[in-house]
Design a protein around this motif. Structure first.
Motif, PDB file in Angstrom:
ATOM      1  N   TRP A  88      44.918  50.118  16.966  1.00 40.39           N
ATOM      2  CA  TRP A  88      45.206  51.038  18.214  1.00 40.39           C
ATOM      3  C   TRP A  88      44.150  50.913  19.215  1.00 40.39           C
ATOM      4  N   VAL A  89      42.779  51.078  18.636  1.00 37.24           N
ATOM      5  CA  VAL A  89      41.701  51.227  19.765  1.00 37.24           C
ATOM      6  C   VAL A  89      41.853  49.920  20.484  1.00 37.24           C
ATOM      7  N   THR A  90      41.766  48.806  19.582  1.00 41.48           N
ATOM      8  CA  THR A  90      41.609  47.569  20.153  1.00 41.48           C
ATOM      9  C   THR A  90      42.842  47.204  21.278  1.00 41.48           C
ATOM     10  N   GLN A  91      43.884  47.625  20.874  1.00 40.73           N
ATOM     11  CA  GLN A  91      45.126  47.110  21.580  1.00 40.73           C
ATOM     12  C   GLN A  91      45.289  48.180  23.002  1.00 40.73           C
ATOM     13  N   THR A  92      44.601  49.444  22.735  1.00 40.68           N
ATOM     14  CA  THR A  92      44.563  50.367  24.041  1.00 40.68           C
ATOM     15  C   THR A  92      43.420  50.019  24.841  1.00 40.68           C
ATOM     16  N   ALA A  93      42.347  49.419  24.466  1.00 37.62           N
ATOM     17  CA  ALA A  93      41.325  48.828  25.318  1.00 37.62           C
ATOM     18  C   ALA A  93      41.934  47.825  26.184  1.00 37.62           C
ATOM     19  N   GLU A  94      42.543  46.744  25.162  1.00 37.51           N
ATOM     20  CA  GLU A  94      42.946  45.577  26.074  1.00 37.51           C
ATOM     21  C   GLU A  94      44.130  46.067  27.187  1.00 37.51           C
ATOM     22  N   TRP A  95      44.778  46.963  26.790  1.00 40.57           N
ATOM     23  CA  TRP A  95      45.790  47.387  27.749  1.00 40.57           C
ATOM     24  C   TRP A  95      45.099  47.965  28.990  1.00 40.57           C
ATOM     25  N   LEU A  96      44.072  49.030  28.856  1.00 40.87           N
ATOM     26  CA  LEU A  96      43.428  49.482  29.877  1.00 40.87           C
ATOM     27  C   LEU A  96      42.816  48.381  30.522  1.00 40.87           C
ATOM     28  N   ALA A  97      42.243  47.422  30.094  1.00 41.85           N
ATOM     29  CA  ALA A  97      41.598  46.370  30.828  1.00 41.85           C
ATOM     30  C   ALA A  97      42.672  45.478  31.498  1.00 41.85           C
ATOM     31  N   GLU A  98      43.579  45.307  31.239  1.00 39.84           N
ATOM     32  CA  GLU A  98      44.860  44.753  32.168  1.00 39.84           C
ATOM     33  C   GLU A  98      45.354  45.846  33.394  1.00 39.84           C
ATOM     34  N   GLY A  99      45.734  46.954  32.631  1.00 36.16           N
ATOM     35  CA  GLY A  99      46.422  47.816  33.760  1.00 36.16           C
ATOM     36  C   GLY A  99      45.413  48.624  34.709  1.00 36.16           C
ATOM     37  N   PHE A 100      44.381  48.597  34.307  1.00 38.53           N
ATOM     38  CA  PHE A 100      43.208  49.393  35.211  1.00 38.53           C
ATOM     39  C   PHE A 100      42.121  48.492  35.582  1.00 38.53           C
ATOM     40  N   ALA A 101      42.447  47.195  35.823  1.00 34.28           N
ATOM     41  CA  ALA A 101      41.170  46.185  36.062  1.00 34.28           C
ATOM     42  C   ALA A 101      40.405  46.564  37.283  1.00 34.28           C
ATOM     43  N   ASP A 102      41.142  46.886  38.466  1.00 37.07           N
ATOM     44  CA  ASP A 102      40.332  47.351  39.590  1.00 37.07           C
ATOM     45  C   ASP A 102      39.280  48.495  39.409  1.00 37.07           C
ATOM     46  N   GLU A 103      40.044  49.630  38.733  1.00 34.08           N
ATOM     47  CA  GLU A 103      38.998  50.726  38.587  1.00 34.08           C
ATOM     48  C   GLU A 103      38.128  50.346  37.733  1.00 34.08           C
ATOM     49  N   ILE A 104      38.248  49.432  36.563  1.00 31.63           N
ATOM     50  CA  ILE A 104      36.944  49.196  35.784  1.00 31.63           C
ATOM     51  C   ILE A 104      35.967  48.407  36.470  1.00 31.63           C
ATOM     52  N   GLU A 105      36.321  47.527  37.402  1.00 32.65           N
ATOM     53  CA  GLU A 105      35.609  46.718  37.961  1.00 32.65           C
ATOM     54  C   GLU A 105      34.844  47.281  38.810  1.00 32.65           C
ATOM     55  N   VAL A 106      35.052  48.323  39.641  1.00 32.43           N
ATOM     56  CA  VAL A 106      34.339  49.210  40.624  1.00 32.43           C
ATOM     57  C   VAL A 106      33.549  50.380  39.678  1.00 32.43           C
TER      58      VAL A 106
END
Length: 109
Positions: free
Chosen positions: A54-72
């Motif tokens: 679940w942790v891995t799946q959620t981290a991947e989902w966050l990376a896709e869905g919130f890529a702009d927020e993560i990048e900045v």
């Protein structure tokens, strides 16, 4: 940091829910309502479940869905594996709670 600027990090945790996840709704709403970039504010999510899949799946989902927020740098996620949590032995009697209407509790007053 520029003089007069304030820095604030919102921290929240998330675990695997049986039916629905509130993480996406919560993060979307936070980023929608708060001008986090202007306020130099970030969100830190602790993926607190011990289910590693679940942790891995959620981290991947966050990376896709919130890529702009993560990048900045406005969104960060962390996870502490179960082996980092110390084992704690608690006597069973310490877990027993008494209600307001418990006969013994009333007699002890």
């Amino acid at each position: 940091a520029a003089e007069g600027r304030r820095w604030l990090t919102f921290g929240l945790s998330s675990i695997k829910r049986p039916k629905v996840s509130y993480l996406g709704i919560t993060l979307s709403r936070m980023f929608e309502v708060l001008d986090l970039e202007e306020a130099a504010t970030a969100v830190l999510v602790h993926l607190a479940d011990f289910n590693e899949a679940w942790v891995t799946q959620t981290a991947e989902w966050l990376a896709e869905g919130f890529a702009d927020e993560i990048e900045v740098g406005r969104l960060h996620a962390i996870h502490a594996p179960q082996n980092l949590y110390p084992l704690k032995q608690v006597p069973l009697a310490a877990l027993l709670l008494r209600g307001f209407q418990d006969k013994e509790a009333i007699n002890e007053r």
